[in-house]
Scaffold this motif. Structure first.
Motif: not given
Length: 320
Positions: A78-94
């Motif tokens: 699921s490419p969409q799920s990988l994209s969501v995980a990447a977005t969350l990782e970026r947001l959580v880091a902030a």
């Protein structure tokens, strides 16, 4: 469970009143002896993202008494799920430690999806004081995703969870390395790559869902393939690949050099590109070998890396 992203578990209004008790039973996830803690993802800044595995999940539940833990459920298909995980990782880091992200591979750890009652990915669920708080299903815009994180913090604060894993005043907690992982690292330090490979293979034999061991093994194999290559040898490898575009070993060798040199996209694109340009039954053996290799490279780079998510989409198109 609906597939719509419009059914959040944390509503825009009245989030602090969310009921944290009795939503699902997490007792089926047995607690092996291990811990989860924020790790450094390669830069100087601390990363507040970890992998949710059978070994780390019990500690994640415990950490949710200090900070809310967002579990991003994904699958390689699921490419969409990988994209969501990447977005969350970026947001959580902030948020610098106010939220911890746990990446949950439902292929390697299917009990996780079962315990949360998740029927498909992408999906995000939070843990607060060990209790689940559904967030959203499907792929959202980044701004909308951040809105859910803000509402989650309100839920957490209303339930007395307002810690910070990045608090400089707090005593740092070191996660003990599993013995076989420690054995592998020590072997790498003394230059014994064969022993490091053996240690990681043994760790995977004991726990096939051990994502860190899988990534470690892929890294060691890369080190073995590129060991001893000087500049002249590297130039010869690149020249051969340029002369023989249909020679898979030559193309894989250049991909290794690119990855070691930090040219991640070049490395992934080369292998995926080979698969895309060599269709047909006569090339199936090479295509399968290339597919296996690029999956190893994904492990080395990290499944939540946006470059990996992009390459996975290209790989899916090339294969199907």
């Amino acid at each position: 469970m609906t597939d719509s992203a419009s059914q959040p578990g944390v509503p825009a209004g009245g989030a602090s009143g969310a009921n944290l008790r009795g939503a699902i039973d997490l007792s089926s996830l047995k607690p092996p002896a291990s811990t989860a803690a924020p790790t450094n993802s390669g830069g100087s800044a601390k990363s507040f993202a970890v992998d949710a595995t059978e070994q780390t999940f019990p500690e994640l539940v415990q950490l949710s008494a200090e900070v809310p833990v967002v579990v991003a459920l994904y699958a390689s298909w699921s490419p969409q799920s990988l994209s969501v995980a990447a977005t969350l990782e970026r947001l959580v880091a902030a948020y610098a430690g106010r939220i911890l992200l746990a990446r949950g591979d439902i292929e390697a750890f299917p009990q996780l999806a079962q315990a949360f009652g998740v029927q498909g990915v992408p999906a995000a669920v939070a843990l607060v004081k060990g209790q689940p708080v559904p967030l959203f299903n499907g792929e959202l815009a980044e701004a909308e995703t951040q809105r859910y994180l803000e509402e989650l913090l309100k839920v957490a604060a209303a339930n007395g969870v307002s810690g910070n894993l990045g608090d400089a005043a707090a005593e740092p907690v070191e996660a003990p390395m599993p013995p076989l992982h420690q054995e592998a690292v020590e072997a790498i330090d003394r230059g014994d790559l064969a022993a490091a490979e053996a240690a990681y293979r043994k760790a995977l034999a004991e726990s096939p869902a051990d994502a860190e061991a899988k990534a470690g093994l892929a890294q060691v194999r890369l080190m073995q393939r590129t060991e001893g290559l000087d500049a002249a040898a590297a130039d010869a490898v690149r020249s051969k690949a340029a002369e023989l575009p249909d020679d898979l070993p030559a193309q894989l060798a250049v991909a290794d050099l690119d990855l070691v040199g930090g040219h991640v996209e070049d490395a992934l694109n080369r292998v995926v590109g080979f698969i895309a340009t060599h269709p047909g039954s006569s090339a199936e053996s090479d295509r399968e070998q290339a597919r296996v290799r690029v999956l190893e490279l994904f492990e080395i780079v990290g499944i939540s890396d946006p470059r990996v998510a992009k390459a996975r989409q290209a790989l899916a198109r090339a294969l199907f």
